[in-house]
Write an enzyme that holds these catalytic residues in place. Structure first.
Site, PDB file in Angstrom:
ATOM      1  N   HIS A  48      23.467  36.722 -29.421  1.00  0.00           N
ATOM      2  CA  HIS A  48      23.228  37.537 -28.359  1.00  0.00           C
ATOM      3  C   HIS A  48      21.419  37.823 -28.455  1.00  0.00           C
ATOM      4  O   HIS A  48      21.154  38.131 -27.444  1.00  0.00           O
ATOM      5  CB  HIS A  48      23.939  38.916 -28.378  1.00  0.00           C
ATOM      6  CG  HIS A  48      25.003  38.958 -27.626  1.00  0.00           C
ATOM      7  ND1 HIS A  48      26.047  39.742 -27.600  1.00  0.00           N
ATOM      8  CD2 HIS A  48      25.431  38.092 -26.286  1.00  0.00           C
ATOM      9  CE1 HIS A  48      26.913  39.229 -26.660  1.00  0.00           C
ATOM     10  NE2 HIS A  48      26.743  38.414 -25.881  1.00  0.00           N
ATOM     11  N   SER A  51      27.709  37.543 -31.876  1.00  0.00           N
ATOM     12  CA  SER A  51      26.631  38.687 -31.733  1.00  0.00           C
ATOM     13  C   SER A  51      26.419  39.190 -32.981  1.00  0.00           C
ATOM     14  O   SER A  51      25.944  38.476 -34.069  1.00  0.00           O
ATOM     15  CB  SER A  51      27.033  39.577 -30.709  1.00  0.00           C
ATOM     16  OG  SER A  51      26.373  40.610 -30.633  1.00  0.00           O
ATOM     17  N   ASP A  58      31.394  40.690 -24.608  1.00  0.00           N
ATOM     18  CA  ASP A  58      30.915  39.240 -23.865  1.00  0.00           C
ATOM     19  C   ASP A  58      31.894  38.330 -24.729  1.00  0.00           C
ATOM     20  O   ASP A  58      31.962  38.136 -25.606  1.00  0.00           O
ATOM     21  CB  ASP A  58      29.313  39.214 -24.026  1.00  0.00           C
ATOM     22  CG  ASP A  58      28.956  38.063 -23.366  1.00  0.00           C
ATOM     23  OD1 ASP A  58      29.311  37.574 -22.429  1.00  0.00           O
ATOM     24  OD2 ASP A  58      27.897  37.427 -23.889  1.00  0.00           O
TER      25      ASP A  58
END
Lengths: 203, 275
Positions: free
Chosen positions: A44, A17, A137
């Site tokens: 992401h 990310s 995540d």
């Protein structure tokens, strides 16, 4: 039961990310053009159709880097980036699949969705890598990879531009390898070259 | 045999059983996404395995309805991909205006977000009263919801931004009434829309459409079911009609590809050639 020597990795999945563009540049840049495995990657922000990211990374890497397409069959030496606003999954056949299911962990594409589908598809013949990023995540996904007997690799949080994704993963998984970004390509090369999966299938 | 293989077998058996008992055919849905949705439903249901679920699903229609809900609801948004609606407004609507009456099929309309987006666009282009949209979905519960045209108020900000990016000319707040935490779409928008149950896996096509919209549904299908759906769309479209797919869906490599040309690269708006 399979004998360990028969097990070959089918793919590497990676999640990243915040700080991801630079991390992917380093990771892809360190792999040779004849790297024997496909890489499936969730960044992401996702890749907008026609966006520059895939082509920039492609130009700077010996491996091929492209935006993932629906039904595309994964090939060695190629990195597939999840498109913006779609989840990326993989079928047992090695064909990529996309979905517009709701965001997971506030993210679409989500690392967990990719990792869980790849763990289902490839079982122990999978390597999962969590790199720099904010949020959590990928933790569940990496655990799924490890639960199916795959290899769990986490970027050393001290080395990551944003450390919460690596820290989150390490909170739920006893990683097989924790190391700085610059050493990850070397590890992937040796894992891919060894060809053999882990002998202990964890549950 | 490990646990993964057993679950795979269980899912196949469950889908086969559902087809035989209820006539819904999910055997040709792409496995990875379907499994994810089924697993989520199973976790919520409190049942321990798909084998256990099968006994309940086959005997209790209510349990089946919940499963159907879990695996068929597609969450969308109004004006998803504003560039698509902009292209629709600028490139397709001028052709539609040449007809006295326009027939449109919105396949897999789910809760209706795209259908109402289309209605907004057509009304703004002066076509109110000159079109009928056949909005179909496999899930009858979601169709009833679509018919109501009520959405969470919190989504309106995002919908408004997307609307503006499509070249929208009005204040988007004109199109809905806020009540508590809900936004109720203007009644006028519902004129000309027919909601109906339709299953792309087993039903026949509709006739003589000028426009077919099916965005981000085919990605859930296996190649064979994609082909079936596309041939239904093809059979339902007049020559010169338009077929709109999702940003990551394409006709390339499909049987009907030769009969269509994309109006501009990447728009995923395909026009059926005159023969």
């Amino acid at each position: 039961m399979s004998r360990a020597n028969d097990i070959r990795y089918r793919a590497i999945v990676a999640g990243v990310s915040m700080g991801g563009v630079e991390a992917l540049r380093v990771m892809f840049g360190g792999l040779p053009g004849d790297f024997p495995l496909p890489l499936l990657v969730v960044h992401h922000t996702g890749v907008d159709p026609g966006s520059e990211l895939a082509s920039i990374l492609d130009a700077r890497s010996a491996i091929r880097v492209k935006e993932a397409d629906d039904e595309e069959v994964i090939r060695p030496g190629t990195a597939y980036l999840a498109p913006a606003n779609y989840h990326l999954l993989v079928e047992k056949s090695g064909a990529l699949a996309l979905s517009v299911d709701p965001p997971v962990n506030f993210a679409r594409p989500s690392v967990d969705v990719l990792f869980e589908s790849a763990a289902t598809a490839f079982g122990s013949r999978l390597i999962g890598v969590i790199l720099t990023g904010a949020g959590s995540d990928g933790s569940r996904g990496l655990k799924a990879v490890q639960d199916k007997g795959g290899v769990a690799i986490v970027q050393d949080p001290a080395d990551a531009e944003a450390d919460s994704m690596p820290r989150g993963a390490l909170a739920v998984v006893t990683a097989d390898h924790v190391l700085p970004l610059k050493n990850i390509c070397g590890l992937l090369c040796s894992l891919a070259a060894s060809g053999a999966g882990k002998t202990d299938e964890r549950r | 045999m490990n646990a993964v293989d057993i679950e795979d077998v269980e899912i196949r058996l469950l889908l086969e059983a559902i087809f035989r008992v209820y006539g819904y055919d999910f055997r040709q849905y792409a496995a990875a996404s379907l499994r994810r949705r089924l697993t989520q439903w199973l976790q919520k249901s409190g049942l321990r395995s798909f084998s256990e679920a099968q006994a309940r699903v086959l005997r209790d229609r209510e349990v089946f309805s919940e499963l159907l809900e879990g695996i068929t609801v597609n969450v969308s948004e109004m004006f998803r991909d504003p560039h698509f609606f902009k292209a629709l407004r600028e490139e397709v609507v001028p052709h539609l205006k040449t007809f006295p009456f326009i027939k449109i099929w919105a396949a897999g309309c789910s809760a209706g977000e795209e259908v109402y987006s289309l209605a907004v666009l057509l009304c703004e282009e002066g076509l109110a009263g000159h079109y009928r949209i056949y909005a179909t979905d496999i899930n009858e519960r979601i169709l009833r919801q679509a018919e109501e045209g009520i959405y969470p108020l919190e989504k309106m900000q995002q919908f408004t931004q997307s609307y503006q990016r499509t070249g929208g000319k009005r204040d988007f707040a004109d199109y809905y009434t806020a009540r508590y935490d809900r936004a109720i779409l203007a009644r006028d928008l519902r004129n000309g829309i027919v909601f109906a149950s339709h299953n792309l896996a087993v039903d026949a096509g509709l006739g003589e459409m000028q426009l077919v919209l099916c965005r981000n549904l085919l990605i859930y299908f296996t190649p064979a079911l994609k082909e079936r759906a596309l041939s239904l769309f093809d059979g339902s479209l007049r020559s010169g009609g338009f077929l709109c797919l999702g940003t990551k869906e394409t006709l390339s490599g499909r049987c009907i590809a030769g009969a269509y040309s994309e109006i501009a690269p990447g728009t995923r708006i395909y026009r059926k050639k005159y023969v």
